[in-house]
Design an enzyme around this catalytic site. Structure first.
Site, short mmCIF file in Angstrom:
data_model
loop_
_atom_site.label_atom_id
_atom_site.label_comp_id
_atom_site.label_asym_id
_atom_site.label_seq_id
_atom_site.Cartn_x
_atom_site.Cartn_y
_atom_site.Cartn_z
N LYS A 15 40.95 51.15 4.01
CA LYS A 15 40.54 50.53 2.75
C LYS A 15 40.18 51.57 1.69
O LYS A 15 40.65 51.50 0.56
CB LYS A 15 39.37 49.57 2.98
CG LYS A 15 39.71 48.40 3.90
CD LYS A 15 38.52 47.52 4.20
CE LYS A 15 37.37 48.20 4.87
NZ LYS A 15 37.62 48.75 6.20
N GLU A 86 33.56 49.13 -0.46
CA GLU A 86 32.47 48.61 0.40
C GLU A 86 31.84 47.35 -0.20
O GLU A 86 30.62 47.18 -0.21
CB GLU A 86 31.41 49.69 0.63
CG GLU A 86 31.93 50.95 1.28
CD GLU A 86 32.43 50.78 2.71
OE1 GLU A 86 32.19 49.72 3.32
OE2 GLU A 86 33.07 51.71 3.22
N ALA A 87 32.68 46.45 -0.68
CA ALA A 87 32.22 45.27 -1.40
C ALA A 87 31.43 44.29 -0.55
O ALA A 87 30.76 43.41 -1.09
CB ALA A 87 33.40 44.55 -2.04
N CYS A 143 43.22 47.24 17.44
CA CYS A 143 42.07 47.31 18.34
C CYS A 143 42.02 48.69 18.99
O CYS A 143 43.06 49.25 19.36
CB CYS A 143 42.21 46.22 19.40
SG CYS A 143 40.95 46.26 20.70
N TYR A 176 30.22 51.85 15.54
CA TYR A 176 31.06 50.67 15.38
C TYR A 176 32.50 50.96 15.79
O TYR A 176 33.00 52.07 15.59
CB TYR A 176 31.09 50.23 13.91
CG TYR A 176 29.75 49.81 13.36
CD1 TYR A 176 29.22 48.56 13.64
CD2 TYR A 176 29.03 50.67 12.53
CE1 TYR A 176 28.00 48.17 13.12
CE2 TYR A 176 27.80 50.28 11.99
CZ TYR A 176 27.30 49.03 12.29
OH TYR A 176 26.10 48.64 11.78
N HIS A 183 38.57 41.59 23.10
CA HIS A 183 37.76 42.76 23.43
C HIS A 183 36.39 42.74 22.75
O HIS A 183 35.49 43.44 23.18
CB HIS A 183 38.52 44.06 23.09
CG HIS A 183 39.55 44.37 24.13
ND1 HIS A 183 40.87 44.56 23.82
CD2 HIS A 183 39.45 44.48 25.48
CE1 HIS A 183 41.55 44.79 24.93
NE2 HIS A 183 40.71 44.74 25.95
#
EC number: 2.7.1.21
Length: 189
Positions: A15, A86-87, A143, A176, A183
């Site tokens: 992003k 980072e909205a 993933c 994170y 998963h």
């Protein structure tokens, strides 16, 4: 006609690098952009949009009281595009200010962020963007455990997955991971 775009994806979906690329492309064409990012995301410094690949640029920090519309409207030379990183961390009132930039000033706004938090709940800023954006586009990634599309964010504490706790904890890949739904609920750790 100007529009509000919400481009979302899981962590590591590219992003921020996409935002930086869009800014570069506008500026290479001699156009003006304004870049904003929430002040709460201080991983690389307040008012910094940075990609994990090492590219960054300064941005205008967004605090709770920041009026995005007033900042953009006050520019002597109006921008050709407004970009927000980072909205997920912005408020609904900020989203409505972005709508005003599009509708009243005729300036396209492209917003990037996460859709859901590690609890598998929409971030308030993302929920507001889903309601107000003219176009919603998913930026896909895979993933970390398989080749399925990552749709969830898994949080770790001391190497173990956690599904409750403080919603906002600014951290990276050590805390994170982007994972598929199977998963998320059954991580192989």
């Amino acid at each position: 006609m100007a529009q509000l775009y919400f481009r979302y994806g899981a962590m590591n979906a590219s992003k921020s690098i996409q935002l930086l690329t869009v800014a570069h492309n506008y500026e290479q064409s001699g156009k003006k952009v304004m870049v904003f990012t929430p002040a709460v995301d201080d991983r690389f410094g307040v008012g910094k949009v940075a990609s994990r690949v090492g590219i960054s640029r300064d941005a205008i920090p967004i605090n709770e009281e920041t009026d995005l519309f007033q900042i953009v409207a006050a520019e002597e030379i109006r921008p050709d595009c407004v970009l927000v990183d980072e909205a997920q961390f912005i408020g609904k009132h900020h989203v409505m200010q972005l709508v005003q930039i599009v509708d009243d000033l005729g300036i396209p706004v492209i917003v990037y962020g996460l859709l859901k938090n590690f609890k598998n709940e929409l971030f308030p800023g993302s929920a507001a963007l889903l309601c107000e954006a003219d176009k919603v586009e998913e930026i896909k990634t895979v993933c970390v455990y398989c080749n399925k599309k990552a749709t969830h964010i898994l949080k770790f504490k001391n190497g173990k997955p956690v599904y409750s706790g403080e919603t906002i904890e600014i951290a990276g890949n050590d805390t994170y991971s982007s994972v598929c739904r199977p998963h998320y609920y059954n991580p192989p750790v």
